[in-house]
Design a protein around this motif. Structure first.
Motif, PDB file in Angstrom:
ATOM      1  N   PRO A   1       0.825  -1.213   0.000  1.00 28.43           N
ATOM      2  CA  PRO A   1       0.000   0.000   0.000  1.00 28.43           C
ATOM      3  C   PRO A   1       0.856   1.258   0.000  1.00 28.43           C
ATOM      4  O   PRO A   1       0.925   1.974   0.986  1.00 28.43           O
ATOM      5  N   LEU A   7      -4.050   1.615  -0.198  1.00 27.64           N
ATOM      6  CA  LEU A   7      -4.439   1.299   1.183  1.00 27.64           C
ATOM      7  C   LEU A   7      -5.954   1.155   1.294  1.00 27.64           C
ATOM      8  O   LEU A   7      -6.467   0.197   1.868  1.00 27.64           O
TER       9      LEU A   7
ATOM     10  N   VAL B  52      -2.145  -4.813   6.917  1.00 28.71           N
ATOM     11  CA  VAL B  52      -3.430  -4.109   6.785  1.00 28.71           C
ATOM     12  C   VAL B  52      -4.581  -5.121   6.811  1.00 28.71           C
ATOM     13  O   VAL B  52      -5.597  -4.902   7.469  1.00 28.71           O
ATOM     14  N   LYS B  78      -8.411   3.649   7.552  1.00 32.15           N
ATOM     15  CA  LYS B  78      -7.439   4.350   6.715  1.00 32.15           C
ATOM     16  C   LYS B  78      -6.580   5.285   7.575  1.00 32.15           C
ATOM     17  O   LYS B  78      -5.375   5.373   7.407  1.00 32.15           O
TER      18      LYS B  78
END
Lengths: 21, 214
Positions: A1, A7, B52, B78
């Motif tokens: 990312p 992301l 993530v 985020k």
């Protein structure tokens, strides 16, 4: 990312997976 | 004293944190043969992607998170992904590792093409987290508090996020009193690390830019 778009894509995909389940 | 709700909240968060970790086949690659700078870049990118995904899987289990507005969920994730990543890395690097592994990992980061000016504060942060000797529950709760930060960009329903965060803050405060009775400042020290995290995260964009250039 390496950028914000990447992301966000990863986050959305991971979250949506949950919806499909 | 913990209420029944608090005990349940702690159990759910800690179990989820323990369950959702970076897969071993990804971390193992870090300890394999030497790589070129390009391969290091790809490997660390793969690690970041995995981090993530793990973060999202963990976050889904935080009670109340999935009841938040969908776009707010994205905004929270985020806004906190980089900070959560630094926290998780700090905990990983501070774990007892077989002899030589720490050196290999540090060398890989030094040879990744990231400028030294960004690496130093990162390792300082890892060290300052290590000095806290957090128990697993505290690590899990601190990460949760980072994720549930109401003032991230684009969060619409801040009061809803604040309510969730306050429950976890209260729980962490009690945990600190229980586990560190000799250190009345321990809770404040933990929260101080969150401020440090924000600064690190602030420089993250610059760090990525310098990495790409190199």
């Amino acid at each position: 990312p390496a950028n914000n778009l990447g992301l966000e894509d990863i986050i959305r995909k991971a979250l949506m997976g949950n919806l499909e389940e | 004293e913990f209420t029944t709700e608090q005990q349940a909240l702690m159990r759910v968060i800690t179990d989820a944190y323990n369950k959702h970790q970076i897969p071993q086949d990804v971390t193992k690659k870090l300890l394999q043969d030497q790589y070129s700078t390009e391969e290091n870049f790809l490997l660390l990118t793969e690690m970041a992607t995995s981090q993530v995904q793990v973060l999202v899987e963990f976050t889904k289990n935080i009670p109340g998170f999935l009841s938040l507005d969908r776009e707010d969920q994205i905004a929270l994730l985020k806004g906190s992904a980089v900070e959560a990543m630094f926290l998780r890395s700090a905990q990983a690097l501070n774990k007892k590792m077989p002899i030589g592994h720490t050196e290999v990992l540090e060398e890989r980061i030094h040879k990744s093409g990231i400028s030294e000016e960004f690496i130093k504060p990162m390792f300082n942060f890892y060290k300052s987290i290590g000095e806290l000797h957090m128990v697993l529950e505290e690590q899990a709760l601190l990460t949760t508090i980072t994720i549930l930060t109401p003032d991230r960009p684009y969060v619409k329903d801040q009061p809803a996020v604040e309510r969730l965060q306050e429950n976890v803050l209260d729980l962490l405060r009690k945990m600190c009193v229980l586990h560190h009775p000799q250190e009345p400042q321990y809770f404040a020290r933990l929260l101080g690390r969150l401020t440090e995290l924000r600064t690190l995260s602030h420089y993250h964009a610059e760090m990525l830019a310098s990495w790409k250039v190199n």
